[in-house]
Design a protein around this motif. Structure first.
Motif, short mmCIF file in Angstrom:
data_model
loop_
_atom_site.label_atom_id
_atom_site.label_comp_id
_atom_site.label_asym_id
_atom_site.label_seq_id
_atom_site.Cartn_x
_atom_site.Cartn_y
_atom_site.Cartn_z
N SER A 79 0.86 -1.19 0.00
CA SER A 79 0.00 0.00 0.00
C SER A 79 0.89 1.24 0.00
O SER A 79 2.10 1.14 0.27
N GLY A 80 0.27 2.39 -0.27
CA GLY A 80 1.01 3.64 -0.19
C GLY A 80 1.50 3.88 1.23
O GLY A 80 2.64 4.31 1.45
N LEU A 81 0.65 3.59 2.22
CA LEU A 81 1.04 3.84 3.61
C LEU A 81 2.18 2.92 4.06
O LEU A 81 3.01 3.32 4.87
N TYR A 111 -2.44 13.81 2.92
CA TYR A 111 -3.51 12.82 3.02
C TYR A 111 -3.75 12.48 4.51
O TYR A 111 -2.79 12.28 5.26
N GLU A 154 4.13 16.51 0.07
CA GLU A 154 3.14 15.94 -0.85
C GLU A 154 2.71 17.10 -1.74
O GLU A 154 2.25 18.12 -1.24
N ASN A 178 -3.10 16.73 -0.82
CA ASN A 178 -4.44 16.19 -0.59
C ASN A 178 -5.00 16.85 0.68
O ASN A 178 -4.37 16.75 1.73
N ASP A 201 5.73 12.89 -2.20
CA ASP A 201 4.58 12.03 -2.53
C ASP A 201 4.00 12.56 -3.84
O ASP A 201 3.44 13.66 -3.89
N THR A 245 1.63 11.15 -5.73
CA THR A 245 0.40 10.42 -6.04
C THR A 245 -0.55 11.22 -6.93
O THR A 245 -1.11 10.69 -7.89
N SER A 256 1.10 6.41 -3.76
CA SER A 256 0.03 5.47 -3.52
C SER A 256 -0.35 4.99 -4.92
O SER A 256 -1.07 5.68 -5.65
N THR A 296 -2.24 2.76 -5.67
CA THR A 296 -3.68 2.49 -5.62
C THR A 296 -4.45 3.42 -6.56
O THR A 296 -5.53 3.08 -7.04
N LYS A 297 -3.89 4.62 -6.80
CA LYS A 297 -4.62 5.70 -7.44
C LYS A 297 -4.41 5.69 -8.95
O LYS A 297 -4.84 4.77 -9.62
N ALA A 355 -1.83 -0.50 -3.46
CA ALA A 355 -0.38 -0.73 -3.59
C ALA A 355 0.38 0.57 -3.41
O ALA A 355 -0.19 1.65 -3.46
C1 LIG Z 1 -1.46 11.47 -1.52
C2 LIG Z 1 -1.62 10.12 -0.90
N1 LIG Z 1 -0.55 9.49 -0.40
C3 LIG Z 1 -0.65 8.27 0.19
C4 LIG Z 1 -1.87 7.63 0.32
C5 LIG Z 1 -1.96 6.31 1.01
O1 LIG Z 1 -2.00 5.30 0.06
P1 LIG Z 1 -2.75 3.88 0.28
O2 LIG Z 1 -4.19 4.15 0.50
O3 LIG Z 1 -2.43 3.16 -0.99
O4 LIG Z 1 -2.10 3.25 1.46
C6 LIG Z 1 -3.02 8.25 -0.20
C7 LIG Z 1 -4.33 7.60 -0.10
O5 LIG Z 1 -5.35 8.18 -0.39
C8 LIG Z 1 -2.90 9.52 -0.81
O6 LIG Z 1 -3.96 10.18 -1.30
#
Ligand SMILES: Cc1ncc(COP(=O)(O)O)c(C=O)c1O
Length: 395
Positions: A86-88, A112, A155, A159, A184, A186, A206, A208-209, A219
């Motif tokens: 995951s991103g986290l 985020y 970031e 977000n 970041d 993302t 992240s 995932t996005k 992821a």
């Molecule tokens: C800018 C940003 N960084 C990191 C994350 C965390 O990623 P994940 O949800 O894949 O763990 C998010 C999730 O929304 C995000 O928006």
């Protein structure tokens, strides 16, 4: 065979040597296996000692995951990539590799909400202090750094309010204090912003996005110097078990093939939507870095190749008006996450950023009436019509 001089769009499609020379498979093979056999016991021992090349176990490394890592490094212009569950987990692995108990890192208060939750909730439990400042103010960043600071983490665009942070300015501060700068990426992705070109040291996604793009995977990815990526794999990713599944890595490579075209369409649609909202009488304020009235517009033009598909706005009214408006929408899906082909809408103060106290929301410039849009790739007129019918229905 990919060529170094190719443009981003070609690299995204062709990948980093993702074809399989053994079988001729054009799509990268999916190695859906947990473990890899040894030719004999001496071979097993040599692999464990690092005296032979090869795979051992998919928590440590897997060819499909490695293919994604090479491709992400190629697209960001970095030496090596690392893929995570995951991103986290990517962010946690980065910080827990660079910081020991008693150390600190400096970050932004506008990030985020899940990242903020990890920084303020989890990191203090392992004795790591996250210092969140207003990263739009470089003097606040510099003032927060001391001799225990091991990382600067930003970031941008941020977000949920699309703050644009000065990557070159942050890189200069990081260089001066001999610490790495992580960005970041993302919201923009490597299609629209490549922070290594501006002096950053580490890229965080992240995945995932937008990297996935289809809302079917969770992821994360890091990109940076080979030496640091190897250290993170050895010290944190493998022992903590933050690995990505081979199937998720495979899905992300499929997503990357269309990343460039998707980001162009997301950006075009978001620009049209932001212009429409800017002139709407029921809208108080629009946050989109592609609008010349946005305070980060010039900076975004200087460090991004496009403005992206994310935007936020404040509706005239309060928290309940914002939530009521969201409930009127028909084309938009009311859901967290972002970067899907489908348009998504959410109310940050009560969802993605509910880890913030009211004081922190204020400091982070996230109002109670803020609505966040992840503008999809549908027909722009349908997106605008949906917002229009929703705004008609709120008083
Ligand atoms: C800018 C940003 N960084 C990191 C994350 C965390 O990623 P994940 O949800 O894949 O763990 C998010 C999730 O929304 C995000 O928006």
């Amino acid at each position: 065979m990919i060529k170094k001089e190719w443009g981003f769009d070609s690299l995204a499609v062709h990948g980093a040597e993702s074809m399989d020379p053994h079988t001729g498979s054009v799509a990268p093979p999916l190695y859906q296996t947990s473990t890899f056999f040894f030719h004999n016991s001496d071979h097993g021992e040599a692999l464990f000692k690092g005296e032979a090349d090869g795979f051992i176990y998919s928590r440590i490394a897997n060819p499909t995951q490695q293919c994604l890592e090479r491709q992400m490094a190629c697209l960001e212009g970095g030496e090596a990539g690392l893929a995570f569950s995951s991103g986290l987990s990517a962010i946690a692995a980065l910080i827990m590799t660079l910081c020991q108990t008693g150390d600190n890192f400096v970050s932004s208060v506008t990030i985020y909400g899940g990242t903020h939750g990890q920084f303020q909730g989890f990191m203090p439990r392992v004795g790591i202090d996250a210092r969140e400042v207003r990263a739009t103010h470089l003097d606040e960043i510099e003032a927060a750094i001391d001799d225990k600071t091991r990382l600067l983490f930003i970031e941008t665009p941020a977000n949920p309010n699309l703050d644009v942070i000065d990557i070159r300015g942050c890189a200069e501060i990081a260089r001066k204090h001999n610490i790495p700068l992580a960005v970041d990426n993302t919201f923009a992705t490597s299609a629209l912003q490549r922070p290594l070109e501006h002096g950053a040291h580490i890229i965080v996604h992240s995945a995932t996005k937008y990297i996935s793009g289809h809302g079917d995977t969770v992821a994360g990815v890091l990109v940076g110097k080979e030496e640091l990526m190897t250290q993170i794999r050895k010290d944190t990713l493998t022992p903590v078990g933050f690995c990505i599944s081979p199937f998720n890595a495979w899905l992300l490579m499929r997503g990357l093939k269309t990343l460039a075209v998707r980001m162009k369409r997301h950006s075009e649609n978001a620009m049209q939507v932001s212009q429409y909202l800017s002139f709407h009488p029921k809208i108080e304020k629009v946050y989109y870095p592609g609008l010349s009235i946005h305070p980060g517009y010039e900076l975004a033009r200087s460090q991004m190749y496009g403005f992206g598909g994310m935007l936020a706005f404040e509706i005239k009214g309060d928290r309940e008006d914002a939530k009521r408006f969201i409930d009127t929408l028909e084309l938009f899906t009311n859901a967290v996450s972002l970067g899907d082909c489908d348009s998504l809408v959410c109310h940050p103060a009560s969802t993605t950023h509910s880890t913030y106290t009211p004081e922190q929301l204020k400091e982070a410039d996230i109002s109670e009436s803020m609505v966040r849009l992840s503008v999809g790739i549908e027909d722009p007129q349908d997106i605008i019509n949906d917002l229009g019918q929703g705004l008609k229905r709120v008083s």
